[in-house]
Motif scaffolding. Structure first.
Motif, PDB file in Angstrom:
ATOM      1  N   CYS A  49      -7.393   7.031  -6.838  1.00  0.00           N
ATOM      2  CA  CYS A  49      -8.305   7.628  -5.857  1.00  0.00           C
ATOM      3  C   CYS A  49      -7.750   8.876  -5.195  1.00  0.00           C
ATOM      4  CB  CYS A  49      -8.657   6.596  -4.785  1.00  0.00           C
ATOM      5  SG  CYS A  49      -7.227   5.801  -4.019  1.00  0.00           S
ATOM      6  N   GLY A  50      -6.705   9.482  -5.752  1.00  0.00           N
ATOM      7  CA  GLY A  50      -6.176  10.700  -5.161  1.00  0.00           C
ATOM      8  C   GLY A  50      -5.558  10.441  -3.802  1.00  0.00           C
ATOM      9  N   THR A  51      -5.847  11.315  -2.840  1.00  0.00           N
ATOM     10  CA  THR A  51      -5.323  11.170  -1.491  1.00  0.00           C
ATOM     11  C   THR A  51      -6.276  10.354  -0.624  1.00  0.00           C
ATOM     12  OG1 THR A  51      -4.196  13.311  -1.628  1.00  0.00           O
ATOM     13  CG2 THR A  51      -4.553  12.411   0.570  1.00  0.00           C
ATOM     14  N   VAL A  52      -5.738   9.416   0.133  1.00  0.00           N
ATOM     15  CA  VAL A  52      -6.556   8.659   1.068  1.00  0.00           C
ATOM     16  C   VAL A  52      -6.207   9.064   2.492  1.00  0.00           C
ATOM     17  CG1 VAL A  52      -6.779   6.666  -0.468  1.00  0.00           C
ATOM     18  CG2 VAL A  52      -4.940   6.709   1.214  1.00  0.00           C
ATOM     19  N   LEU A  53      -7.223   9.093   3.336  1.00  0.00           N
ATOM     20  CA  LEU A  53      -7.028   9.314   4.765  1.00  0.00           C
ATOM     21  C   LEU A  53      -6.868   7.966   5.448  1.00  0.00           C
ATOM     22  CD1 LEU A  53      -9.743  12.038   5.526  1.00  0.00           C
ATOM     23  CD2 LEU A  53      -7.276  12.319   5.798  1.00  0.00           C
ATOM     24  N   VAL A  54      -5.979   7.887   6.422  1.00  0.00           N
ATOM     25  CA  VAL A  54      -5.776   6.633   7.152  1.00  0.00           C
ATOM     26  C   VAL A  54      -5.974   6.885   8.638  1.00  0.00           C
ATOM     27  CG1 VAL A  54      -4.187   4.760   7.698  1.00  0.00           C
ATOM     28  CG2 VAL A  54      -4.126   5.816   5.430  1.00  0.00           C
ATOM     29  N   HIS A  55      -6.893   6.123   9.227  1.00  0.00           N
ATOM     30  CA  HIS A  55      -7.087   6.186  10.672  1.00  0.00           C
ATOM     31  C   HIS A  55      -6.669   4.856  11.272  1.00  0.00           C
ATOM     32  CE1 HIS A  55      -8.726   7.059  14.607  1.00  0.00           C
ATOM     33  NE2 HIS A  55      -9.401   5.920  14.575  1.00  0.00           N
TER      34      HIS A  55
ATOM     35  N   GLN B 258     -14.162  14.433   0.697  1.00  0.00           N
ATOM     36  CA  GLN B 258     -14.270  13.537  -0.453  1.00  0.00           C
ATOM     37  C   GLN B 258     -13.230  12.423  -0.449  1.00  0.00           C
ATOM     38  OE1 GLN B 258     -16.926  13.981  -2.380  1.00  0.00           O
ATOM     39  NE2 GLN B 258     -17.411  15.765  -1.113  1.00  0.00           N
ATOM     40  N   ALA B 259     -12.300  12.472   0.488  1.00  0.00           N
ATOM     41  CA  ALA B 259     -11.200  11.505   0.470  1.00  0.00           C
ATOM     42  C   ALA B 259     -11.655  10.130   0.954  1.00  0.00           C
ATOM     43  CB  ALA B 259     -10.060  11.995   1.354  1.00  0.00           C
ATOM     44  N   PRO B 260     -11.249   9.055   0.257  1.00  0.00           N
ATOM     45  CA  PRO B 260     -11.501   7.707   0.768  1.00  0.00           C
ATOM     46  C   PRO B 260     -10.786   7.530   2.112  1.00  0.00           C
ATOM     47  CG  PRO B 260     -10.781   7.636  -1.525  1.00  0.00           C
ATOM     48  CD  PRO B 260     -10.534   9.024  -1.032  1.00  0.00           C
ATOM     49  N   VAL B 261     -11.363   6.728   2.999  1.00  0.00           N
ATOM     50  CA  VAL B 261     -10.785   6.518   4.325  1.00  0.00           C
ATOM     51  C   VAL B 261     -10.374   5.054   4.464  1.00  0.00           C
ATOM     52  CG1 VAL B 261     -11.136   6.695   6.814  1.00  0.00           C
ATOM     53  CG2 VAL B 261     -12.295   8.300   5.271  1.00  0.00           C
ATOM     54  N   VAL B 262      -9.132   4.827   4.842  1.00  0.00           N
ATOM     55  CA  VAL B 262      -8.630   3.485   5.114  1.00  0.00           C
ATOM     56  C   VAL B 262      -8.606   3.291   6.621  1.00  0.00           C
ATOM     57  CG1 VAL B 262      -6.658   1.917   4.950  1.00  0.00           C
ATOM     58  CG2 VAL B 262      -7.252   3.381   3.017  1.00  0.00           C
ATOM     59  N   CYS B 263      -9.235   2.228   7.080  1.00  0.00           N
ATOM     60  CA  CYS B 263      -9.342   1.975   8.516  1.00  0.00           C
ATOM     61  C   CYS B 263      -9.541   0.484   8.730  1.00  0.00           C
ATOM     62  CB  CYS B 263     -10.508   2.781   9.100  1.00  0.00           C
ATOM     63  SG  CYS B 263     -10.782   2.517  10.848  1.00  0.00           S
TER      64      CYS B 263
END
Length: 461
Positions: A345-351, A418-423
Motif C-alpha cells: 500500500c505504499g506510504t500510510v499516514l498514521v494519526h 491517496q495514502a491509506p490512513v491508520v487511526c
C-alpha cells in the motif's frame, strides 16, 4: 461542597509545606489536585507543536488553557464552597476542554484537567445542571443495543437536511457533521470463538490473552475485533473474547467511557463493577487484557483508579494493554510469532488518538508498524482532531472542532490524498471520514491484511 464522586486521595499530600501551592480553602483533595499547577506557562506557548492544549491553540485565550482554568477554579474554590458549579466564566472555559489529557502528559506536575472536568460535570449533575443531549451522548452505545430502530433513525438523519436542522434546534447536534452509523450487525462471537472461550482452563498461560471488545468497536467496527483475533491467533495466542453482550444476565459489559465523559459517574461505576466482575477470573490468572479503542480501554488503568471499584482495580490497571502495546511487548519478549507480507500500500499516514499520545503508546505503534516489511509510514504531527468524543457533534462547537482539525490533521491528509490512513481512535476516525470522506484502518486491520498465513480457523467464520 456537594459530595465528590471521584477519589482524589492520591493528592492528599500535594502542596504540603509548599508556600507556593496556593491550595484553595474549599474542596479538600480535589482542590489539591487543582493546585498541582506551578504556573510555568508551558500550556500557553503558542508555538507548542505537541498535544497541549487544543482549545488554547485555536483561540490564544489564556482562560482556555489548563493554567487559565486552574486560576478560575482556585478563585472560585476560595470564594465559597460550591459557587464554582454555577459560575458562567468557568462553565464556558471547561466547556471548551476536550479532555485530551495533553496536560496530564506534558505539564511538569501532570495536571489532570480531564478528570477535574469529569468531577465538575458530575457535581453539576447532582445539582440538576445537565441536559437531555448529555444523557443522549452518555447512553448512546447502550440505547443502540436496546433500540435497534435507532440505527435507521441515524441513517435517515444523515440523509435529510430537514432532520439535521431539527436535531440542531431541538437537541443541539452539529448539523454540519454526519453522526456515526452503526454496522449492520454488532460483533458477536462465532461458534469457533465461543468454543475457544469455553475451552479456557482457568490457569495462567502467557499465550492466552483476553480481547476486551468495547461497545464502540462492537457496534460500529466489528471487523476491527475479528481482525485483531486473526492477528493474535496467527501469532500463536489463545484468544478469549469479552464483549458488550457477553454477560448472560443481559447487562451490557463496557468500560463506561461515554458515561464518565458526560459526568454520569454513578452509572460509570456501575458499568465498571460489572466489567471488573467479568474480568476477575482472568486477573486472578494474570492474563493480559487487551483493548482496541484507546479512550475506552485506557480507562481501566486511569479513571478506574479514581472510581473506587475495589482492590482488584489495581490488578486490572497493571494487566490492561492497548493492542499495539501488547503486540510490541510480546514481540520484544519473543512470543509474538506472526509473519507479514511486504507492504502493498505504499506510504500510510498514521494519526494517533490523544489518549494514545498521553500514555506514550505511539512508540508502540511505531514498533508494530515495522513488523510489515517495506512499509513506509508518515506520522501526522497533530494535536486533537477536534471530534474528541462527542465534542465535535455539538452544535456550539462546530467552528472550534473544525479549527482543531485544520491545525495539522486536515493539511496532512490533503498533502497525501491517496495514502491509506491508520487511526485506532473511534472519534478520530469519524472526524477524518466526516470531513474528508476517507475511511481509516485500525492497526489490527492493517496487520491482518498483511498476514502471510491467516489463522486456520478465523474467528469471524
Amino acid at each position: 461542597m456537594v459530595k465528590r464522586l471521584l477519589d482524589w486521595s492520591q493528592y492528599q499530600d500535594q502542596g504540603m509545606g509548599d508556600a507556593y501551592a496556593d491550595i484553595p480553602n474549599h474542596g479538600g483533595d480535589f482542590a489539591k489536585a487543582v493546585s498541582v499547577c506551578i504556573r510555568s506557562g508551558i500550556c500557553q506557548e503558542s508555538n507548542n507543536r505537541r498535544l497541549m492544549c487544543p482549545s488554547f491553540r485555536i483561540s490564544d485565550d489564556a482562560n482556555l488553557s489548563p493554567g487559565g482554568r486552574v486560576q478560575l477554579l482556585k478563585k472560585l474554590l476560595n470564594d465559597s464552597d460550591n459557587s464554582f458549579l454555577t459560575d458562567r466564566q468557568l462553565a464556558a472555559s471547561l466547556e471548551q476542554c476536550v479532555s485530551c489529557k495533553g496536560c496530564k502528559r506534558e505539564c511538569e506536575n501532570n495536571l489532570d484537567m480531564a478528570a477535574i472536568k469529569a468531577e465538575y460535570l458530575a457535581q453539576r449533575r447532582e445539582l440538576g445542571l445537565s441536559s437531555l443531549r448529555s444523557r443522549l451522548f452518555a447512553e448512546f452505545p447502550y440505547w443502540l443495543y436496546r433500540f435497534a430502530w435507532l440505527n435507521n433513525l441515524i441513517k435517515w438523519r444523515n440523509q435529510s437536511s430537514v432532520l439535521k436542522t431539527i436535531g440542531a434546534s431541538l437537541v443541539g447536534i452539529n448539523s454540519n457533521i454526519d453522526l456515526p452509523e452503526p454496522a449492520l450487525t454488532p460483533y458477536q462471537d462465532s461458534p469457533a470463538q465461543q468454543a475457544r472461550n469455553e475451552a479456557w482452563s482457568g490457569k495462567a498461560d502467557p499465550m492466552t490473552v483476553v480481547l476486551l471488545i468495547d461497545s464502540f468497536t462492537a457496534l460500529f467496527h466489528p471487523n476491527h475485533a475479528t481482525d485483531a483475533i486473526d492477528v493474535l491467533t496467527a501469532a500463536g495466542y489463545k484468544v478469549i473474547t469479552i464483549h458488550p453482550q457477553t454477560n448472560a444476565s443481559g447487562e451490557l459489559l463496557d468500560s463506561g467511557r461515554s458515561l464518565f465523559s458526560q459526568g454520569f459517574i454513578d452509572r460509570a461505576k456501575q458499568q465498571g463493577r460489572a466489567l471488573l466482575a467479568a474480568l476477575s477470573p482472568f486477573l486472578a490468572a494474570q492474563i493480559k487484557i487487551v483493548g482496541l479503542e484507546p479512550s475506552a480501554h485506557l480507562m481501566l488503568r486511569d479513571e478506574y483508579l479514581m472510581m473506587q471499584l475495589g482492590p482488584e482495580v489495581q490488578g486490572l490497571a497493571q494487566h490492561s494493554l492497548l493492542f499495539e502495546e501488547f503486540v510490541a511487548r510480546e514481540k520484544m519478549a519473543g512470543r509474538f510469532n506472526a509473519d507479514f507480507q511486504p507492504a502493498a500500500c505504499g506510504t500510510v499516514l498514521v494519526h494517533g488518538h490523544c489518549h494514545q499520545k498521553a500514555v506514550g503508546a505511539i512508540k508502540s505503534m511505531r514498533k508494530v508498524l515495522r513488523l510489515i516489511p517495506k512499509l513506509k509510514v508518515n506520522f501526522i504531527e497533530a494535536s486533537c482532531c477536534g471530534m474528541a468524543g462527542s465534542y465535535g457533534l455539538q452544535n456550539e462547537h462546530a467552528e472550534s472542532s473544525l479549527a482543531m482539525a485544520n491545525m495539522a490533521l486536515l493539511p496532512a491528509l490533503d498533502d497525501m490524498p491517496q495514502a491509506p490512513v491508520v487511526c485506532n481512535g473511534f472519534s478520530c476516525s469519524h472526524q477524518i471520514y466526516a470531513l474528508r470522506g476517507r475511511k481509516p484502518f485500525h492497526l489490527a486491520t492493517l496487520l491482518a491484511g498483511h498476514l502471510k498465513k491467516p489463522a486456520k480457523t478465523p474467528a469471524h467464520q
